[in-house]
Design a protein around this motif. Structure first.
Motif, PDB file in Angstrom:
ATOM      1  N   GLU A  50       0.807  -1.264   0.085  1.00 28.63           N
ATOM      2  CA  GLU A  50       0.030  -0.109  -0.146  1.00 28.63           C
ATOM      3  C   GLU A  50       0.972   1.136   0.002  1.00 28.63           C
ATOM      4  N   THR A  51       1.970   1.270   0.609  1.00 26.81           N
ATOM      5  CA  THR A  51       2.861   2.264   0.737  1.00 26.81           C
ATOM      6  C   THR A  51       3.477   2.782  -0.506  1.00 26.81           C
ATOM      7  N   ILE A  52       3.925   1.447  -1.082  1.00 23.71           N
ATOM      8  CA  ILE A  52       4.494   1.706  -2.597  1.00 23.71           C
ATOM      9  C   ILE A  52       3.690   2.420  -3.435  1.00 23.71           C
ATOM     10  N   THR A  53       2.359   1.772  -3.335  1.00 24.77           N
ATOM     11  CA  THR A  53       1.456   2.076  -4.562  1.00 24.77           C
ATOM     12  C   THR A  53       0.860   3.420  -4.163  1.00 24.77           C
ATOM     13  N   ASN A  54       0.478   3.741  -2.932  1.00 22.29           N
ATOM     14  CA  ASN A  54      -0.212   4.927  -2.708  1.00 22.29           C
ATOM     15  C   ASN A  54       0.820   6.009  -2.132  1.00 22.29           C
ATOM     16  N   VAL A  55       2.017   5.768  -2.039  1.00 13.89           N
ATOM     17  CA  VAL A  55       2.926   6.905  -1.360  1.00 13.89           C
ATOM     18  C   VAL A  55       4.184   7.073  -2.364  1.00 13.89           C
ATOM     19  N   LEU A  56       4.976   5.963  -2.540  1.00 12.43           N
ATOM     20  CA  LEU A  56       6.197   5.927  -3.133  1.00 12.43           C
ATOM     21  C   LEU A  56       6.083   6.262  -4.768  1.00 12.43           C
ATOM     22  N   VAL A  57       5.030   5.677  -5.225  1.00 15.69           N
ATOM     23  CA  VAL A  57       5.102   5.583  -6.783  1.00 15.69           C
ATOM     24  C   VAL A  57       4.548   7.033  -7.013  1.00 15.69           C
ATOM     25  N   PRO A  58       3.469   7.375  -6.479  1.00 21.34           N
ATOM     26  CA  PRO A  58       3.138   8.873  -6.789  1.00 21.34           C
ATOM     27  C   PRO A  58       4.193   9.754  -6.595  1.00 21.34           C
ATOM     28  N   ARG A  59       4.929   9.749  -5.458  1.00 19.55           N
ATOM     29  CA  ARG A  59       5.808  10.697  -5.311  1.00 19.55           C
ATOM     30  C   ARG A  59       6.822  10.462  -6.334  1.00 19.55           C
ATOM     31  N   MET A  60       7.491   9.168  -6.960  1.00 21.26           N
ATOM     32  CA  MET A  60       8.239   9.226  -8.043  1.00 21.26           C
ATOM     33  C   MET A  60       7.800   9.675  -9.121  1.00 21.26           C
ATOM     34  N   GLN A  61       6.519   9.685  -9.320  1.00 21.44           N
ATOM     35  CA  GLN A  61       6.072  10.174 -10.612  1.00 21.44           C
ATOM     36  C   GLN A  61       5.984  11.941 -10.574  1.00 21.44           C
ATOM     37  N   LYS A  62       6.004  12.363  -9.537  1.00 22.50           N
ATOM     38  CA  LYS A  62       6.161  14.111  -9.516  1.00 22.50           C
ATOM     39  C   LYS A  62       7.600  14.309 -10.067  1.00 22.50           C
ATOM     40  N   TYR A  63       8.590  13.708  -9.765  1.00 17.54           N
ATOM     41  CA  TYR A  63       9.706  14.052 -10.069  1.00 17.54           C
ATOM     42  C   TYR A  63      10.105  13.540 -11.730  1.00 17.54           C
ATOM     43  N   LEU A  64       9.539  12.367 -11.837  1.00 16.22           N
ATOM     44  CA  LEU A  64       9.893  11.651 -13.107  1.00 16.22           C
ATOM     45  C   LEU A  64       9.987  12.540 -14.635  1.00 16.22           C
ATOM     46  N   ASN A  65      11.035  12.630 -15.000  1.00 13.17           N
ATOM     47  CA  ASN A  65      10.963  13.511 -16.251  1.00 13.17           C
ATOM     48  C   ASN A  65      12.020  12.734 -17.212  1.00 13.17           C
ATOM     49  N   PRO A  66      11.602  11.721 -18.174  1.00 12.10           N
ATOM     50  CA  PRO A  66      12.522  10.968 -19.148  1.00 12.10           C
ATOM     51  C   PRO A  66      13.495  11.783 -19.796  1.00 12.10           C
ATOM     52  N   THR A  67      12.901  13.015 -20.113  1.00 20.67           N
ATOM     53  CA  THR A  67      13.878  13.985 -21.242  1.00 20.67           C
ATOM     54  C   THR A  67      15.284  14.366 -20.351  1.00 20.67           C
ATOM     55  N   LYS A  68      14.919  14.758 -18.963  1.00 19.74           N
ATOM     56  CA  LYS A  68      15.965  15.346 -18.284  1.00 19.74           C
ATOM     57  C   LYS A  68      16.774  14.216 -17.301  1.00 19.74           C
ATOM     58  N   GLY A  69      16.089  13.141 -17.572  1.00 22.91           N
ATOM     59  CA  GLY A  69      17.049  12.094 -16.816  1.00 22.91           C
ATOM     60  C   GLY A  69      16.609  11.625 -15.350  1.00 22.91           C
ATOM     61  N   TRP A  70      15.448  12.229 -14.887  1.00 25.11           N
ATOM     62  CA  TRP A  70      15.002  12.307 -13.495  1.00 25.11           C
ATOM     63  C   TRP A  70      14.120  11.312 -13.304  1.00 25.11           C
ATOM     64  N   GLY A  71      14.423  10.721 -12.322  1.00 27.21           N
ATOM     65  CA  GLY A  71      13.313   9.517 -11.843  1.00 27.21           C
ATOM     66  C   GLY A  71      14.409   8.278 -11.061  1.00 27.21           C
ATOM     67  N   LEU A  72      13.987   7.160 -11.164  1.00 27.55           N
ATOM     68  CA  LEU A  72      14.560   6.273 -10.627  1.00 27.55           C
ATOM     69  C   LEU A  72      15.211   5.255 -11.551  1.00 27.55           C
ATOM     70  N   TRP A  73      16.302   5.124 -11.660  1.00 27.12           N
ATOM     71  CA  TRP A  73      17.039   4.206 -12.586  1.00 27.12           C
ATOM     72  C   TRP A  73      17.234   2.949 -12.279  1.00 27.12           C
ATOM     73  N   GLN A  74      16.601   2.045 -12.715  1.00 27.46           N
ATOM     74  CA  GLN A  74      16.688   0.495 -12.489  1.00 27.46           C
ATOM     75  C   GLN A  74      18.018   0.142 -12.927  1.00 27.46           C
ATOM     76  N   VAL A  75      18.614  -0.618 -11.943  1.00 25.59           N
ATOM     77  CA  VAL A  75      19.910  -1.006 -12.321  1.00 25.59           C
ATOM     78  C   VAL A  75      19.937  -2.555 -12.421  1.00 25.59           C
ATOM     79  N   ASN A  76      20.426  -3.158 -13.657  1.00 31.45           N
ATOM     80  CA  ASN A  76      20.596  -4.500 -13.608  1.00 31.45           C
ATOM     81  C   ASN A  76      21.939  -4.923 -14.109  1.00 31.45           C
ATOM     82  N   ILE A  77      22.218  -6.322 -13.494  1.00 38.61           N
ATOM     83  CA  ILE A  77      23.611  -6.784 -13.952  1.00 38.61           C
ATOM     84  C   ILE A  77      23.170  -7.154 -15.348  1.00 38.61           C
ATOM     85  N   THR A  78      24.149  -6.454 -16.057  1.00 35.74           N
ATOM     86  CA  THR A  78      24.297  -6.806 -17.777  1.00 35.74           C
ATOM     87  C   THR A  78      24.146  -8.343 -18.118  1.00 35.74           C
ATOM     88  N   GLU A  79      25.110  -9.074 -17.626  1.00 35.19           N
ATOM     89  CA  GLU A  79      25.230 -10.212 -17.918  1.00 35.19           C
ATOM     90  C   GLU A  79      24.307 -11.453 -17.649  1.00 35.19           C
TER      91      GLU A  79
END
Length: 179
Positions: A44-73
């Motif tokens: 509930e916290t993820i869905t109702n607090v953290l995701v809406p909060r992330m969406q407020k600063y998400l700006n793909p053009t400027k590179g703002w947001g949470l960048w998922q990090v994966n091991i390439t291999e």
């Protein structure tokens, strides 16, 4: 904005569709130790607090947001790096000073992944001369995150009581000028 792979890692901006990945990461009490005294985030916290909060600063053009990090291999998800203007949720956001933050699964700690990801993302954003500084904060006792700050070339500025709509604590504030 797209960020190319680094030596071992790949990156993509996260969205509301990644709520389950955010939830999984927040279930480890050690990961959450300096964020919520070890309490995991509820769905509930993820869905109702953290995701809406992330969406407020998400700006793909400027590179703002949470960048998922994966091991390439293996394409294994190991965490994320946050990018947003410093003090974004205050009355005086600093649009020329980008805040970097990170959260990684404990299984990836001690392997240099957080430093590699933060450095790589910072370098990609540094090409934009609009950004004069890069900053990071961490609980003053979070030596792991402070180590990442030092590894990417940040210097200590001050310790202060950071007040955010979600929490408040004494934080170490580190910064790096964009050359």
């Amino acid at each position: 904005m797209k960020i190319n792979n680094s030596a071992r890692l790949s990156y993509r901006l996260m969205s509301a569709d990644d709520a389950e990945l955010l939830y999984q990461l927040d279930q480890d009490p050690e990961v959450m130790r300096f964020i919520s005294d070890g309490s995991p985030s509820s769905r509930e916290t993820i869905t109702n607090v953290l995701v809406p909060r992330m969406q407020k600063y998400l700006n793909p053009t400027k590179g703002w947001g949470l960048w998922q990090v994966n091991i390439t291999e293996t394409d294994q998800y190991i965490g994320w790096v946050l990018v947003r203007p410093m003090n974004f949720f205050s009355a005086l956001p600093e649009f020329d000073n980008l805040e970097l933050g990170w959260r990684f699964f404990q299984t990836s700690w001690g392997k240099g992944f957080a430093s590699e990801a933060a450095q790589h993302i910072k370098n990609a954003l540094a090409a934009n001369t609009q950004y004069k500084k890069f900053s990071a904060i961490a609980d003053e006792e979070n030596l792991g995150s402070i180590g990442v700050m030092k590894n990417i070339g940040m210097s200590y500025v001050k310790t202060y009581l950071h007040v955010d709509p979600l929490f408040e604590c004494n934080v170490a504030y580190y910064q790096l000028q964009n050359a």
